[in-house]
Motif scaffolding. Structure first.
Motif, PDB file in Angstrom:
ATOM      1  N   GLN A  77      11.756  30.625  -8.491  1.00 22.44           N
ATOM      2  CA  GLN A  77      12.722  31.681  -8.814  1.00 22.44           C
ATOM      3  C   GLN A  77      13.122  32.456  -7.572  1.00 22.44           C
ATOM      4  N   LEU A  78      12.148  32.781  -6.741  1.00 23.21           N
ATOM      5  CA  LEU A  78      12.440  33.544  -5.523  1.00 23.21           C
ATOM      6  C   LEU A  78      13.251  32.723  -4.528  1.00 23.21           C
ATOM      7  N   VAL A  79      12.859  31.466  -4.342  1.00 24.10           N
ATOM      8  CA  VAL A  79      13.549  30.612  -3.371  1.00 24.10           C
ATOM      9  C   VAL A  79      14.985  30.339  -3.818  1.00 24.10           C
ATOM     10  N   GLU A  80      15.212  30.160  -5.109  1.00 25.11           N
ATOM     11  CA  GLU A  80      16.561  29.949  -5.626  1.00 25.11           C
ATOM     12  C   GLU A  80      17.467  31.138  -5.327  1.00 25.11           C
ATOM     13  N   LYS A  81      16.868  32.318  -5.202  1.00 22.86           N
ATOM     14  CA  LYS A  81      17.641  33.525  -4.899  1.00 22.86           C
ATOM     15  C   LYS A  81      17.805  33.733  -3.395  1.00 22.86           C
ATOM     16  N   GLY A  82      17.317  32.773  -2.592  1.00 24.19           N
ATOM     17  CA  GLY A  82      17.504  32.846  -1.153  1.00 24.19           C
ATOM     18  C   GLY A  82      16.341  33.441  -0.385  1.00 24.19           C
ATOM     19  N   TYR A  83      15.234  33.753  -1.065  1.00 23.10           N
ATOM     20  CA  TYR A  83      14.071  34.335  -0.390  1.00 23.10           C
ATOM     21  C   TYR A  83      13.145  33.252   0.157  1.00 23.10           C
ATOM     22  N   LYS A  84      12.232  33.675   1.026  1.00 23.88           N
ATOM     23  CA  LYS A  84      11.166  32.803   1.517  1.00 23.88           C
ATOM     24  C   LYS A  84       9.843  33.278   0.911  1.00 23.88           C
ATOM     25  N   VAL A  85       8.923  32.341   0.749  1.00 20.49           N
ATOM     26  CA  VAL A  85       7.614  32.673   0.184  1.00 20.49           C
ATOM     27  C   VAL A  85       6.534  32.066   1.075  1.00 20.49           C
ATOM     28  N   ALA A  86       5.647  32.922   1.620  1.00 23.10           N
ATOM     29  CA  ALA A  86       4.516  32.465   2.433  1.00 23.10           C
ATOM     30  C   ALA A  86       3.282  32.361   1.541  1.00 23.10           C
ATOM     31  N   ILE A  87       2.673  31.169   1.490  1.00 24.99           N
ATOM     32  CA  ILE A  87       1.499  30.932   0.654  1.00 24.99           C
ATOM     33  C   ILE A  87       0.248  31.133   1.498  1.00 24.99           C
ATOM     34  N   CYS A  88      -0.521  32.171   1.154  1.00 28.03           N
ATOM     35  CA  CYS A  88      -1.736  32.510   1.905  1.00 28.03           C
ATOM     36  C   CYS A  88      -2.955  32.166   1.050  1.00 28.03           C
ATOM     37  N   GLU A  89      -3.712  31.150   1.499  1.00 28.25           N
ATOM     38  CA  GLU A  89      -4.848  30.652   0.720  1.00 28.25           C
ATOM     39  C   GLU A  89      -6.181  31.072   1.345  1.00 28.25           C
ATOM     40  N   GLN A  90      -7.235  31.042   0.524  1.00 30.96           N
ATOM     41  CA  GLN A  90      -8.601  31.211   1.017  1.00 30.96           C
ATOM     42  C   GLN A  90      -8.997  29.921   1.738  1.00 30.96           C
ATOM     43  N   THR A  91      -9.413  30.044   3.000  1.00 33.35           N
ATOM     44  CA  THR A  91      -9.727  28.847   3.783  1.00 33.35           C
ATOM     45  C   THR A  91     -11.226  28.693   4.043  1.00 33.35           C
ATOM     46  N   GLU A  92     -12.054  29.436   3.315  1.00 32.80           N
ATOM     47  CA  GLU A  92     -13.496  29.218   3.365  1.00 32.80           C
ATOM     48  C   GLU A  92     -14.093  29.521   1.994  1.00 32.80           C
ATOM     49  N   ASP A  93     -15.252  28.959   1.745  1.00 27.77           N
ATOM     50  CA  ASP A  93     -15.940  29.140   0.473  1.00 27.77           C
ATOM     51  C   ASP A  93     -16.424  30.583   0.362  1.00 27.77           C
ATOM     52  N   PRO A  94     -16.016  31.322  -0.705  1.00 29.68           N
ATOM     53  CA  PRO A  94     -16.450  32.722  -0.853  1.00 29.68           C
ATOM     54  C   PRO A  94     -17.969  32.877  -0.823  1.00 29.68           C
ATOM     55  N   LYS A  95     -18.709  31.849  -1.279  1.00 29.54           N
ATOM     56  CA  LYS A  95     -20.167  31.939  -1.301  1.00 29.54           C
ATOM     57  C   LYS A  95     -20.750  31.949   0.114  1.00 29.54           C
ATOM     58  N   GLN A  96     -20.033  31.348   1.059  1.00 34.75           N
ATOM     59  CA  GLN A  96     -20.532  31.264   2.427  1.00 34.75           C
ATOM     60  C   GLN A  96     -19.903  32.311   3.345  1.00 34.75           C
ATOM     61  N   LYS A  98     -19.077  35.701   5.212  1.00 41.43           N
ATOM     62  CA  LYS A  98     -19.748  36.926   5.630  1.00 41.43           C
ATOM     63  C   LYS A  98     -18.684  38.005   5.754  1.00 41.43           C
ATOM     64  N   GLY A  99     -18.601  38.857   4.766  1.00 40.20           N
ATOM     65  CA  GLY A  99     -17.552  39.864   4.749  1.00 40.20           C
ATOM     66  C   GLY A  99     -16.337  39.335   3.986  1.00 40.20           C
ATOM     67  N   VAL A 100     -15.140  39.663   4.472  1.00 40.44           N
ATOM     68  CA  VAL A 100     -13.904  39.255   3.799  1.00 40.44           C
ATOM     69  C   VAL A 100     -13.694  37.753   3.961  1.00 40.44           C
ATOM     70  N   VAL A 101     -13.359  37.092   2.872  1.00 44.06           N
ATOM     71  CA  VAL A 101     -13.092  35.652   2.910  1.00 44.06           C
ATOM     72  C   VAL A 101     -11.902  35.375   3.832  1.00 44.06           C
ATOM     73  N   ARG A 102     -12.048  34.381   4.704  1.00 49.09           N
ATOM     74  CA  ARG A 102     -10.967  34.048   5.628  1.00 49.09           C
ATOM     75  C   ARG A 102      -9.772  33.488   4.848  1.00 49.09           C
ATOM     76  N   ARG A 103      -8.577  33.962   5.186  1.00 45.15           N
ATOM     77  CA  ARG A 103      -7.346  33.504   4.545  1.00 45.15           C
ATOM     78  C   ARG A 103      -6.293  33.211   5.610  1.00 45.15           C
ATOM     79  N   GLU A 104      -5.466  32.177   5.349  1.00 37.73           N
ATOM     80  CA  GLU A 104      -4.401  31.799   6.270  1.00 37.73           C
ATOM     81  C   GLU A 104      -3.176  31.336   5.477  1.00 37.73           C
ATOM     82  N   VAL A 105      -2.002  31.517   6.069  1.00 38.58           N
ATOM     83  CA  VAL A 105      -0.789  30.973   5.461  1.00 38.58           C
ATOM     84  C   VAL A 105      -0.791  29.469   5.680  1.00 38.58           C
TER      85      VAL A 105
END
Length: 875
Positions: A77-96, A98-105
């Protein structure tokens, strides 16, 4: 200020700083969350609830989110309206963590980089373009469809208007430019179309893209291509192995159809609805594959000028027409071929699923029989095409062995791989299946042992396997018979050592099987990557076969004829029709017309009443030429055509409100575009030029334009007008001929015959048309009275003299710059409005003779001729 926020919000802000022009979908558990302005804007655009949360600062932070599993729909829906969307995922296991889970686009999704979903129309390319400007006022232009991997590039030397025209032809949804790109140019791009503009300043080619640039020897082209590829790599953050070598083209390799002409002729969409229905593309599209439909649009946008290639296409179409049954078999087989181009793209991109691979397998399995069908056609050119059909049997075989026939949509939940494909997977499955058989037997055994018919052995992900007994039946169990595991409202759940042991075995086998299946799927996908160039080549051949069979179907169904091409620039169309209008109307109702033009008939001046068919006649000539040059037959009983290098049209009137231009300014700009760029080998259609201003201004401009085209350009020109005074030009312009659309008056009403005849029309029937439109009778009567008065006096209301036509400027026949007349314009203007107080000797003589001339007793044309002769004597 950021230090006042929680560590997680600080992390969000750091990532967001790199993607200011995009919505940041920030993964938190099973949701993508948005904060601050993104949350406010997304809640409005997506109509989702705006909430807030503590962020560590004094104020609560705006927040909204969407579930992970339904995110694709919101992203589309957003892209059809001309917007961009950056997908930021968790890139490490939350169980492992230390502190905030690492996330990257992990990906930036933009209008020009869509790879799947509703926003990707299967019958249209999804192009992203890039422009690089150079100091010598040339431009590098490149466009790419990420979903298919095709890329085309050129150098434009004809100014920024040529860039705008290429942008409109490509239909690009996103354009990549440098950060210092000229602001005025950006404004023109935004005026022309709704397009997302993105920035990429890096133009040095990265090593991984060098193989794609092998055919680009010019440094300008390599830099242009590198800008686009660098942007794609930076935003997609993954393998782009499916990108094909950049294909170099030159705009003069094809018939040029500028933005205005493409719109006026309604080649791919209609002016009013902006949709495909009612366009030439709509009429033609009898393709059976999505990739064939896309290629058809490319051919309509860029007709050929290479007679050898046009003839080759016509030869194949002729073969397919004369071999009806073989053609129908080919059409049926094409129905079973899926979109090989985009399937190959998804394999390389890494977002292909098992169902896609089944489609790929089924498509490849059609190739042997399709090849045989094409090879059976009695034509050497067609047989050569058949030999190029590569079925990629190795790919079909491995997919047949590896992937189940009806796999699930997800590739991470198992049940993708065939039994017998992998020995270890079979062992895991055997353990799982045997274990589940054992569980079913356990349930039967325990029911018999306890006498509890409702006893069941169940499973859930939290508690695993269990024996469930309702509380009303607990008294039937002996003490210590089972180990209690969980208490429910109406039942108790138990476990036994034996069940626990079997549970471990089953769950371990299931988990390992799912992991192994995903691994095997990835290996199959990686193996297929090596065949992508072959798959893309196969897709191109099938696409072309599909388009040519489509031409054959349309040509046969609509009784089109194979055109021949004239070296003498001759047009001979017998019983010509407008292809789209004929289809919309009943074929029996459409009135066909001839068109003949040669060296003595370069310009046709077309007169006739409104609604009589002048515009339709003009359009049908242009559309016939375009149909012939894309390789299709044409709507006529006989057709001889030149090969046109360009088509220019000015038909209809429309304000360009976005750029603040009036109808008349748009008209003049379109006329200028044709006059400046047309050659002797071009086709020009001008409809009612000059109607957007006063009668005299308009008539003067129309005559000057006709003379200029006649003397300077020599292009085949169809010029329709209501200025009947212009028909006298046939006497002074050797290559101009009058034709008219006939009409008759019966019982005071006009009847349109829609037939083109030689000579000029006798009148316009404008008031009759108003009567047909059912304007009030009183108004019609008054208009007739005014018309009679004007015809008797030869005057416009409020005028004191009649209009004077300038004689043709014979010096225009010489190839030199036209000089603006000195004194002549002011002379006629003074005569018209009579506001000058002093006159020179020549002007006084003219005025004296005008006074003695009985102008009011003459018809307008007689008066004009008299004044013309008078003026000539005085000169």
């Amino acid at each position: 200020m950021a230090a006042a926020y929680t560590p997680m919000i600080q992390q969000y802000l750091r990532v967001k700083a790199e993607y200011q022009d995009a919505f940041l979908f920030f993964r938190l558990g099973d949701f993508y969350e948005m904060f601050f302005e993104d949350a406010i804007n997304a809640s409005q655009e997506l109509e989702i609830t705006l909430t807030s949360r503590e962020g560590g600062s004094e104020d609560r932070i705006p927040m909204c989110g969407v579930p992970y599993h339904s995110a694709p729909n919101y992203i589309e829906q957003l892209v059809e309206k001309g917007y961009k969307v950056a997908i930021c995922e968790q890139t490490e296991d939350p169980k492992q963590a230390k502190g905030v889970v690492r996330r990257e686009v992990v990906q930036l999704i933009t209008p020009g980089t869509m790879m799947e979903g509703r926003g990707l129309n299967e019958n249209e390319n999804n192009f992203i373009a890039s422009i690089t400007s150079f100091k010598d006022e040339t431009f590098g232009f490149i466009y790419n469809d990420l979903s298919t991997g095709e890329t085309k590039a050129t150098i434009l030397t004809e100014g920024f208007d040529a860039v705008l025209n290429e942008l409109s032809l490509s239909g690009a949804k996103e354009i990549v430019i440098s950060s210092d790109f000229e602001g005025g140019w950006q404004k023109k791009i935004k005026e022309r179309s709704i397009m997302t503009i993105s920035i990429e300043d890096e133009i040095e080619p990265k090593e991984g893209f060098l193989p794609l640039l092998t055919d680009l020897t010019q440094d300008k082209l390599r830099k242009t291509a590198s800008r686009l590829f660098n942007y794609l790599y930076r935003t997609q953050k993954r393998s782009l192995d499916h990108l094909q070598n950049v294909s170099l083209y030159q705009i003069n390799q094809f018939m040029k159809i500028d933005y205005f002409s493409k719109r006026n002729l309604e080649l791919t969409e209609t002016i009013r609805s902006k949709g495909k229905k009612g366009s030439l593309l709509w009429l033609l599209d009898e393709t059976k594959t999505a990739m064939g439909s896309r290629l058809l649009k490319q051919w309509v946008d860029r007709p050929q000028i290479d007679e050898k290639e046009i003839t080759r296409r016509h030869t194949v179409v002729e073969t397919l027409i004369t071999n009806f049954y073989e053609r129908e078999e080919i059409r049926e087989k094409l129905k079973e071929v899926y979109d090989l181009e985009r399937l190959a793209g998804r394999v390389a991109f890494g977002n292909v699923n098992a169902r896609d691979l089944v489609q790929l397998k089924k498509s490849l399995q059609q190739i042997p029989s399709l090849k045989a069908m094409v090879n059976n056609l009695p034509n050497e050119i067609v047989s050569a095409e058949a030999e190029r059909l590569d079925g990629c049997e190795e790919v079909a075989d491995i997919l047949e062995q590896a992937i189940v026939e009806n796999p699930p949509l997800s590739i991470k939940d198992g049940n993708l791989i065939q039994d017998g494909y992998h020995e270890e997977l079979d062992r895991f499955r055997d353990a799982t299946r045997n274990g589940k058989t054992w569980i079913a037997q356990l349930e039967k055994q325990e029911r018999e042992k306890t006498g509890i018919k409702s006893l069941k052995v169940g499973y859930n992900r939290v508690f695993g396997y269990y024996i469930e007994v309702t509380k009303s039946n607990l008294h039937l169990l002996t003490e210590g018979q089972y180990d209690r595991k969980q208490t429910l409202t109406n039942a108790e759940r138990f476990i036994t050592p034996e069940l626990k042991e079997k549970e471990a075995l089953i769950l371990q086998a299931e988990e390992k099987a799912v992991e192994l299946e995903y691994q095997l799927f990835a290996e199959v996908r990686e193996h297929i990557k090596g065949y992508i160039p072959r798959l893309q080549k196969l897709a191109k051949i099938i696409s072309e076969i599909d388009v040519l069979q489509c031409f054959a179907v349309v040509s046969e169904q609509r009784h089109y004829v194979k055109p021949s091409f004239s070296k003498e620039r001759k047009i001979v169309l017998k019983d010509g029709r407008h292809p789209v209008v004929e289809k919309v109307m009943n074929a029996q109702e459409y009135v066909p017309n001839d068109c003949y033009m040669d060296g003595e008939r370069e310009v046709l001046l077309i007169t006739g009443p409104n609604m009589s068919g002048k515009s339709t006649y003009m359009r049908q000539v242009a559309l016939t030429a375009i149909l012939g040059q894309i390789g299709c037959y044409v709507p006529a009983s006989e057709a001889v055509l030149p090969i046109f290098d360009q088509v220019f049209t000015r038909i209809g009137a429309a304000d360009d409100l976005i750029s603040g231009q009036s109808t008349f300014m748009v008209e003049m700009l379109e006329a200028k575009n044709a006059i400046v760029n047309a050659t002797q080998d071009s086709l020009i259609l001008f409809d009612e030029i000059g109607r957007g201003t006063s009668t005299y201004d308009g008539m003067a401009l129309a005559q000057a334009i006709i003379e200029y085209i006649h003397h300077r350009i020599g292009a085949k020109t169809l010029f329709s007008t209501h200025y009947h005074e212009l028909t006298v030009l046939e006497e002074s312009l050797e290559q101009l001929k009058n034709v008219h659309v006939s009409a008759v008056e019966q019982n005071g009403k006009v009847v349109f015959l829609h037939k083109i005849k030689e000579g000029a029309a006798d009148k316009s029937y404008g008031i009759h048309v108003a009567q047909l439109a059912e304007l009030p009778e009183e108004l019609i009567v008054r208009a007739n009275e005014i018309l009679i008065g004007l015809e008797q006096t030869g005057k416009e209301p409020g005028q004191k003299t009649i209009p004077i036509l300038n004689p043709p400027n014979e010096s225009m026949a010489e190839p030199k710059q036209i000089q603006e007349p000195k004194g002549q314009l002011s002379f006629f203007e003074e005569l018209k409005i009579e506001k000058k107080q002093t006159f020179n000797v020549k002007e006084k003589k003219v005025i004296e003779q005008l006074k003695t001339l009985e102008i009011l007793d003459m018809t307008p044309m007689e008066a004009l001729n008299a004044l013309y002769e008078l003026h000539k004597k005085l000169k």
